[in-house]
Scaffold this motif. Structure first.
Motif, PDB file in Angstrom:
ATOM      1  N   GLY A  27       0.794  -1.215   0.000  1.00 53.65           N
ATOM      2  CA  GLY A  27       0.000   0.000   0.000  1.00 53.65           C
ATOM      3  C   GLY A  27       0.827   1.266   0.000  1.00 53.65           C
ATOM      4  O   GLY A  27       2.049   1.246  -0.091  1.00 53.65           O
ATOM      5  N   SER A  45      -4.875  -3.171   6.071  1.00 50.49           N
ATOM      6  CA  SER A  45      -5.508  -4.454   5.761  1.00 50.49           C
ATOM      7  C   SER A  45      -4.544  -5.594   6.055  1.00 50.49           C
ATOM      8  O   SER A  45      -3.326  -5.403   6.108  1.00 50.49           O
ATOM      9  N   GLU A  50      -3.917  -2.325   1.533  1.00 56.07           N
ATOM     10  CA  GLU A  50      -4.756  -1.149   1.771  1.00 56.07           C
ATOM     11  C   GLU A  50      -4.266  -0.397   2.993  1.00 56.07           C
ATOM     12  O   GLU A  50      -4.113  -0.963   4.071  1.00 56.07           O
ATOM     13  N   LYS A  61      -8.251   6.373   1.859  1.00 55.61           N
ATOM     14  CA  LYS A  61      -7.688   5.035   1.741  1.00 55.61           C
ATOM     15  C   LYS A  61      -7.286   4.751   0.297  1.00 55.61           C
ATOM     16  O   LYS A  61      -7.992   5.137  -0.637  1.00 55.61           O
ATOM     17  N   SER A  62      -6.155   4.069   0.152  1.00 51.97           N
ATOM     18  CA  SER A  62      -5.746   3.591  -1.173  1.00 51.97           C
ATOM     19  C   SER A  62      -5.502   2.095  -1.078  1.00 51.97           C
ATOM     20  O   SER A  62      -5.056   1.585  -0.043  1.00 51.97           O
ATOM     21  N   ARG A  63      -5.795   1.398  -2.170  1.00 51.13           N
ATOM     22  CA  ARG A  63      -5.606  -0.050  -2.191  1.00 51.13           C
ATOM     23  C   ARG A  63      -4.898  -0.464  -3.461  1.00 51.13           C
ATOM     24  O   ARG A  63      -5.300  -0.084  -4.559  1.00 51.13           O
TER      25      ARG A  63
END
Length: 315
Positions: A27, A45, A50, A61-63
């Motif tokens: 991430g 995560s 994530e 949030k970025s995944r």
């Protein structure tokens, strides 16, 4: 002097990033300790793909994602009603920027980008090899009843992200035209970068006729956050395209009140014929990556720009 200006522009657009030639397998990166600027890291995560940050009423949030498996591809093909998808499809990758107070999400995903491609198809582009072949076999084509390609095989998408309020479907009416524009002075300030990420949603070599990709780049600072979504296309010996969506938020108070979100959408395109009139530095061979194409269109603006719109999000 030109090199220094280019570096400054890249900082304005993206921040320092992970460095040339490096790939992010997990991430996003926390460049500066968030707590030092009143922000907070969100739980990561289990797979480490994530990551996110809480800051002044926003949860960002970025995944990242591995390449889609066959089951996911089958699902995409069924839902999009197509048998034609990019070779590299990062189906679980995306961004989610949530304004907690209003429960509004600004999102970017591969599926919605491809859905926009299907909903807004452009006329199919004919590569030079195909055009030359057809011209030499006009009678054979007519006799055999060969049908021309009837879909856009370049995955050109006008996708500029999608917005939804929790409990409601995505909607576009939350955007209103504005004359405000992105606060580039604030964006160019040398504020510490708290959170940074960069990854692709999809990529294709177009059966060796060129290349296209849709890339997301995002950074969060103490005073603002910024997203650049760029669809880039190069069809060898035919044309180049660069569709940029910039979303900028000047942060408000700790609860998120007073935040302003501006979206700037710009679509540029130039044919080989047009490029050839601009000299050797503008040849199709000079467009080996998205950044070079973006800089080229910046240098000739407003030539090549077919669409431009600035809007503000109604939170």
């Amino acid at each position: 002097r030109l090199a220094r200006a280019r570096v400054a522009r890249q900082h304005c657009e993206l921040g320092p990033g992970p460095g040339p030639g490096k790939m992010m397998e997990r991430g996003g990166v926390f460049v500066t300790t968030p707590r030092s600027e009143g922000a907070e890291r969100m739980p990561e995560s289990d797979d480490g793909q994530e990551r996110g940050i809480r800051i002044k009423g926003w949860e960002i949030k970025s995944r990242h994602s591995s390449i889609a498996d066959s089951e996911t591809i089958d699902t995409y093909e069924a839902q999009l009603q197509t048998k034609h998808l990019p070779e590299l499809l990062f189906s679980s990758a995306g961004l989610d920027l949530k304004h907690v107070q209003s429960q509004v999400h600004v999102c970017f995903t591969a599926f919605e980008a491809l859905r926009s491609w299907k909903l807004h198809p452009l006329p199919p582009i004919q590569v030079r090899v195909s055009r030359d072949w057809q011209q030499s076999r006009i009678q054979d084509i007519q006799d055999l009843g060969v049908k021309p390609m009837d879909y856009d095989w370049t995955f050109t998408t006008p996708y500029a992200g999608h917005v939804f309020r929790e409990g409601c479907p995505p909607e576009e009416s939350v955007w209103r035209d504005t004359s405000l524009g992105i606060d580039r002075e604030l964006l160019m300030r040398r504020d510490p970068i708290l959170f940074y990420d960069e990854f692709d949603l999809f990529e294709s070599e177009l059966d060796d006729h060129g290349m296209c990709k849709l890339t997301l780049k995002m950074r969060v600072m103490p005073t603002c956050w910024y997203v650049l979504a760029r669809y880039w296309l190069r069809v060898d010996d035919v044309l180049v395209r660069c569709y940029d969506t910039r979303v900028f938020c000047a942060l408000g108070d700790e609860a998120g009140s007073g935040a302003r979100v501006i979206r700037e959408v710009k679509q540029c395109e130039a044919s080989l014929e047009a490029l050839s009139r601009m000299g050797p530095n503008a040849s199709i061979n000079a467009h080996s990556d998205p950044e070079k194409t973006a800089q080229f269109f910046e240098s000739i603006a407003p030539s090549g720009m077919g669409y431009f719109k600035v809007q503000e999000l109604q939170l």
